[in-house]
Design an enzyme around this catalytic site. Structure first.
Site, PDB file in Angstrom:
ATOM      1  N   ALA A 182      63.153  53.739  40.557  1.00 44.60           N
ATOM      2  CA  ALA A 182      64.079  52.755  41.127  1.00 44.60           C
ATOM      3  C   ALA A 182      63.331  51.470  41.453  1.00 44.60           C
ATOM      4  O   ALA A 182      62.150  51.332  41.108  1.00 44.60           O
ATOM      5  CB  ALA A 182      64.734  53.326  42.379  1.00 44.60           C
ATOM      6  N   ASN A 183      63.991  50.538  42.090  1.00 47.67           N
ATOM      7  CA  ASN A 183      63.307  49.319  42.546  1.00 47.67           C
ATOM      8  C   ASN A 183      63.861  48.926  43.917  1.00 47.67           C
ATOM      9  O   ASN A 183      64.742  49.591  44.446  1.00 47.67           O
ATOM     10  CB  ASN A 183      63.454  48.192  41.515  1.00 47.67           C
ATOM     11  CG  ASN A 183      64.899  47.772  41.330  1.00 47.67           C
ATOM     12  OD1 ASN A 183      65.528  47.277  42.246  1.00 47.67           O
ATOM     13  ND2 ASN A 183      65.433  47.999  40.128  1.00 47.67           N
TER      14      ASN A 183
END
Ligand code: CTP
Length: 215
Positions: A22-23
């Site tokens: 993810a970020n």
């Protein structure tokens, strides 16, 4: 009454059924833009990756996880007059993400993770046969802001790029404020730079600029 498509949040890309890549995107900027456009009378479709924010009032929210799902949802939402791509789309997904949990091998090496490129949603929308009249992207950069943002405008074929500095010391990624320059071409003197302000303020400034563009 115009239809606006807004992407927001991160995408998450599964490694296996329990893990993902993810970020740090919070979705604050994309959601604020969707809310503001809706409050100005647009019909808004908000395609968002997983965020902890509530859905803004009066928008149609389409929740997705991966970049490939986000593209599909965006294409399904067309036609639209306006597209604003504020999502932090993962550039890669895990090739052959398994349906079984990866297990540690006692004393063995960590599993290799092979990545494959994700579709570029902004680019696809910009070259789509049902291309929105105005396509706006963001350039999240940690250096050479103007140069990288202008290159993105050309590479992706959108109409405007909103350049923002996401270097860790700015606190922009995940934070409440943003500092934006609207870039619409190679001529640097035509850049419109707005003072550092809340993400809601940026959404207001962008909506006003969009209204000006259409009138
Ligand atoms: N974007 C997109 N689909 C992708 C990657 C990016 O729609 N697969 C959009 C983002 O929503 C944003 C713009 O493209 O509007 C630029 O995103 P950014 O992360 O700044 O750039 P990248 O294209 O990922 O390029 P790089 O990682 O080289 O900076």
């Amino acid at each position: 009454g115009r239809h606006a498509l807004v992407t927001s949040g991160p995408t998450i890309e599964p490694i296996d059924p329990v893990r993902f890549i993810a970020n740090r995107s919070s979705g604050k900027q994309g959601h604020a833009i969707a809310a503001e456009l809706a409050s100005r009378g647009a019909r808004v479709t908000l395609v968002s990756g997983p965020v902890t924010l509530p859905s803004p009032p009066a928008v149609e929210l389409v929740e997705v996880e991966t970049a490939r799902q986000m593209l599909e949802a965006c294409e399904a939402a067309l036609p639209a007059e306006i597209a604003v791509c504020a999502a932090a789309v993962a550039d890669w997904h895990v090739k052959d993400a398994g349906t079984a949990k990866l297990k540690k091998q006692d004393g063995g090496p960590p599993p290799p993770i092979e990545l494959a490129e994700n579709p570029d949603i902004l680019r696809r929308l910009s070259s789509h046969e049902a291309r929105p009249d105005l396509v706006v992207g963001f350039a999240a950069e940690t250096g050479n802001l103007r140069e990288n943002a202008a290159a993105k405008l050309t590479r992706k074929g959108c109409d405007w790029i909103l350049a923002n500095d996401v270097a860790p010391d700015t606190g922009t990624f995940g934070g409440d404020d943003n500092e934006i320059c609207l870039i619409s071409g190679a001529d640097e003197t035509a850049d419109e730079c707005w003072e550092r302000q809340s993400k809601t303020g940026v959404a207001r400034a962008l909506s006003a600029r969009i209204i000006k563009h259409f009138s």
